[in-house]
Scaffold this motif. Structure first.
Motif, PDB file in Angstrom:
ATOM      1  N   TYR A 125       0.849  -1.193   0.000  1.00 35.43           N
ATOM      2  CA  TYR A 125       0.000   0.000   0.000  1.00 35.43           C
ATOM      3  C   TYR A 125       0.884   1.242   0.000  1.00 35.43           C
ATOM      4  N   MET A 126       0.392   2.287  -0.636  1.00 31.88           N
ATOM      5  CA  MET A 126       0.973   3.607  -0.414  1.00 31.88           C
ATOM      6  C   MET A 126       0.112   4.253   0.661  1.00 31.88           C
ATOM      7  N   LEU A 127       0.717   4.607   1.786  1.00 30.59           N
ATOM      8  CA  LEU A 127      -0.011   5.274   2.861  1.00 30.59           C
ATOM      9  C   LEU A 127      -0.121   6.749   2.534  1.00 30.59           C
ATOM     10  N   ASP A 176      -5.794   6.111   4.902  1.00 32.04           N
ATOM     11  CA  ASP A 176      -6.095   6.384   3.504  1.00 32.04           C
ATOM     12  C   ASP A 176      -4.986   5.726   2.696  1.00 32.04           C
ATOM     13  N   LEU A 177      -5.373   4.864   1.747  1.00 32.43           N
ATOM     14  CA  LEU A 177      -4.418   3.993   1.070  1.00 32.43           C
ATOM     15  C   LEU A 177      -4.624   3.975  -0.439  1.00 32.43           C
ATOM     16  N   ARG A 178      -3.541   3.678  -1.155  1.00 32.76           N
ATOM     17  CA  ARG A 178      -3.591   3.585  -2.616  1.00 32.76           C
ATOM     18  C   ARG A 178      -2.777   2.374  -3.059  1.00 32.76           C
ATOM     19  N   LEU A 179      -3.219   1.753  -4.137  1.00 30.95           N
ATOM     20  CA  LEU A 179      -2.449   0.725  -4.841  1.00 30.95           C
ATOM     21  C   LEU A 179      -2.446   1.098  -6.321  1.00 30.95           C
ATOM     22  N   ASN A 180      -1.278   1.133  -6.932  1.00 34.11           N
ATOM     23  CA  ASN A 180      -1.212   1.465  -8.353  1.00 34.11           C
ATOM     24  C   ASN A 180      -1.802   0.361  -9.226  1.00 34.11           C
ATOM     25  N   SER A 181      -1.735  -0.876  -8.748  1.00 34.72           N
ATOM     26  CA  SER A 181      -2.176  -2.015  -9.551  1.00 34.72           C
ATOM     27  C   SER A 181      -3.658  -2.356  -9.379  1.00 34.72           C
ATOM     28  N   ARG A 182      -4.348  -1.659  -8.512  1.00 31.28           N
ATOM     29  CA  ARG A 182      -5.768  -1.922  -8.289  1.00 31.28           C
ATOM     30  C   ARG A 182      -6.533  -0.603  -8.283  1.00 31.28           C
ATOM     31  N   SER A 183      -7.762  -0.655  -8.750  1.00 35.96           N
ATOM     32  CA  SER A 183      -8.596   0.551  -8.794  1.00 35.96           C
ATOM     33  C   SER A 183      -9.162   0.861  -7.411  1.00 35.96           C
ATOM     34  N   VAL A 184      -9.637   2.072  -7.271  1.00 41.21           N
ATOM     35  CA  VAL A 184     -10.318   2.468  -6.037  1.00 41.21           C
ATOM     36  C   VAL A 184     -11.500   1.530  -5.787  1.00 41.21           C
ATOM     37  N   ASN A 185     -12.242   1.202  -6.828  1.00 40.21           N
ATOM     38  CA  ASN A 185     -13.396   0.311  -6.662  1.00 40.21           C
ATOM     39  C   ASN A 185     -12.981  -1.080  -6.200  1.00 40.21           C
ATOM     40  N   CYS A 190     -14.818  -7.125   4.280  1.00 44.36           N
ATOM     41  CA  CYS A 190     -14.445  -7.437   5.664  1.00 44.36           C
ATOM     42  C   CYS A 190     -15.607  -7.180   6.622  1.00 44.36           C
ATOM     43  N   ARG A 191     -16.547  -6.338   6.234  1.00 47.01           N
ATOM     44  CA  ARG A 191     -17.695  -5.979   7.069  1.00 47.01           C
ATOM     45  C   ARG A 191     -17.257  -5.635   8.493  1.00 47.01           C
ATOM     46  N   ALA A 192     -16.240  -4.789   8.562  1.00 45.48           N
ATOM     47  CA  ALA A 192     -15.654  -4.505   9.871  1.00 45.48           C
ATOM     48  C   ALA A 192     -15.419  -3.023  10.120  1.00 45.48           C
ATOM     49  N   GLY A 193     -15.864  -2.137   9.229  1.00 43.38           N
ATOM     50  CA  GLY A 193     -15.630  -0.714   9.455  1.00 43.38           C
ATOM     51  C   GLY A 193     -16.083   0.119   8.276  1.00 43.38           C
ATOM     52  N   GLY A 194     -15.653   1.363   8.280  1.00 43.98           N
ATOM     53  CA  GLY A 194     -16.024   2.303   7.237  1.00 43.98           C
ATOM     54  C   GLY A 194     -15.085   2.230   6.047  1.00 43.98           C
ATOM     55  N   VAL A 195     -15.667   2.413   4.862  1.00 40.14           N
ATOM     56  CA  VAL A 195     -14.894   2.392   3.621  1.00 40.14           C
ATOM     57  C   VAL A 195     -15.329   3.581   2.777  1.00 40.14           C
ATOM     58  N   GLY A 196     -14.379   4.459   2.484  1.00 39.87           N
ATOM     59  CA  GLY A 196     -14.666   5.619   1.653  1.00 39.87           C
ATOM     60  C   GLY A 196     -13.913   5.539   0.337  1.00 39.87           C
ATOM     61  N   ASP A 245      -7.782   9.177  -5.993  1.00 42.65           N
ATOM     62  CA  ASP A 245      -7.216   7.841  -6.174  1.00 42.65           C
ATOM     63  C   ASP A 245      -6.760   7.196  -4.870  1.00 42.65           C
ATOM     64  N   PHE A 246      -7.652   7.180  -3.873  1.00 41.14           N
ATOM     65  CA  PHE A 246      -7.348   6.439  -2.645  1.00 41.14           C
ATOM     66  C   PHE A 246      -8.620   5.935  -2.004  1.00 41.14           C
ATOM     67  N   VAL A 247      -8.440   4.987  -1.074  1.00 41.09           N
ATOM     68  CA  VAL A 247      -9.548   4.413  -0.313  1.00 41.09           C
ATOM     69  C   VAL A 247      -9.281   4.652   1.169  1.00 41.09           C
ATOM     70  N   HIS A 248     -10.303   5.092   1.865  1.00 43.76           N
ATOM     71  CA  HIS A 248     -10.263   5.265   3.322  1.00 43.76           C
ATOM     72  C   HIS A 248     -10.777   3.975   3.943  1.00 43.76           C
ATOM     73  N   MET A 249     -10.035   3.448   4.935  1.00 43.82           N
ATOM     74  CA  MET A 249     -10.478   2.271   5.691  1.00 43.82           C
ATOM     75  C   MET A 249     -10.396   2.615   7.169  1.00 43.82           C
ATOM     76  N   ASP A 250     -11.467   2.307   7.901  1.00 41.61           N
ATOM     77  CA  ASP A 250     -11.428   2.546   9.348  1.00 41.61           C
ATOM     78  C   ASP A 250     -12.163   1.441  10.092  1.00 41.61           C
ATOM     79  N   CYS A 251     -12.015   1.442  11.406  1.00 38.17           N
ATOM     80  CA  CYS A 251     -12.618   0.384  12.242  1.00 38.17           C
ATOM     81  C   CYS A 251     -13.889   0.868  12.945  1.00 38.17           C
ATOM     82  N   GLY A 252     -14.488   1.933  12.433  1.00 39.33           N
ATOM     83  CA  GLY A 252     -15.729   2.432  13.001  1.00 39.33           C
ATOM     84  C   GLY A 252     -16.919   1.589  12.556  1.00 39.33           C
ATOM     85  N   PRO A 253     -18.116   2.143  12.686  1.00 39.53           N
ATOM     86  CA  PRO A 253     -19.321   1.422  12.243  1.00 39.53           C
ATOM     87  C   PRO A 253     -19.215   1.048  10.760  1.00 39.53           C
TER      88      PRO A 253
END
Length: 189
Positions: free
Chosen positions: A110-112, A145-154, A163-169, A175-183
Motif C-alpha cells: 500500500y501507499m499510505l 487512507d491507502l492507494r495501490l497502483n495495480s488496483r482501482s479504487v473500486n 471485511c464488514r468490519a468498518g467504514g470504507v470511503g 485515487d485512494f480508499v479510506h479504511m477505518d474500524c468504526g461502524p
C-alpha cells in the motif's frame, strides 16, 4: 511456536510462519470475516510512504498474538508525518488493511496517504478541503487512507467492504480508499 520459559516467539515458529505465507492462498471475499476473527495463522502488513520515503513489510500477528515490537513499528510508520506525532493505531484498522490487501492478491505494498493525524494537521486539512471530517477517525488512530497502483479504487473498496468490519470511503478523484474500524458504512464514488 513460543518458548515456554521466555514466552517469546521461537525462531522455528517464526520461520514456519514465513513459510506459510509462501504456500497459503489469498483469502477470497467470502472468508474475509473469518480472517478478521483469527482464521489465519499470520497477518502481514506492507506499506510505503511517499512523504517520508519509509517502507514497512512485516508480520505483526502470529497464531493469535500481536507482536508488540511490530505493532510499535506500524504505529511509528503511520504517524502524522507533518508533526512526527505518534499514536497507537487501532489494531482492528490494521487487521482490515491486511485482510483487504490479502484479498486483492497483490505483491505491491500500500501507499499510505494518511494514517494518524494530529489535531493541528486535521484542522489545517479541514481549512483546505470540505472532505475532511472535524472528528475524523484519523485523530484517534482508527483510519488509514491507502492507494495501490495495480488496483482501482473500486477494487480496493470492494475488498475492504467485504471485511464488514468498518467504514470504507471511495475517493476516486484523489485515487485512494479510506479504511477505518468504526461502524460499517460506505461513501464516495
Amino acid at each position: 511456536m513460543t518458548d515456554a520459559r521466555s514466552g517469546s516467539i521461537t525462531r522455528r515458529g517464526l520461520l514456519g510462519a514465513f513459510a506459510a505465507t509462501l504456500v497459503t492462498a489469498a483469502p477470497t471475499y467470502s472468508n474475509a470475516a473469518g480472517f478478521l476473527r483469527g482464521g489465519g495463522d499470520i497477518r502481514r502488513i506492507r506499506m510505503y510512504s511517499g512523504r517520508t520515503g519509509e517502507r514497512i513489510d512485516m508480520i505483526y500477528w502470529v497464531e493469535g498474538h500481536y507482536i508488540a515490537d511490530a505493532v510499535k513499528e506500524v504505529n511509528f510508520f503511520m504517524r502524522d508525518w507533518r508533526t512526527d506525532d505518534v499514536k497507537n493505531i487501532d489494531l482492528r484498522t490494521i487487521d482490515i488493511m491486511a485482510a483487504a490487501h490479502n484479498m486483492l492478491d497483490v505483491n505491491e505494498p500500500y501507499m499510505l496517504i494518511s494514517g494518524y493525524r494530529s489535531p493541528r494537521t486535521n484542522a489545517m486539512l479541514r481549512s483546505r478541503s470540505g472532505g475532511v471530517a472535524k472528528n475524523s477517525r484519523h485523530l484517534r488512530g482508527e483510519a488509514a487512507d491507502l492507494r495501490l497502483n495495480s488496483r482501482s479504487v473500486n477494487q480496493m473498496a470492494k475488498a475492504a467492504s467485504a471485511c464488514r468490519a468498518g467504514g470504507v470511503g471511495r475517493y476516486s478523484g484523489s485515487d485512494f480508499v479510506h479504511m477505518d474500524c468504526g461502524p460499517v458504512r460506505s461513501w464516495g464514488s
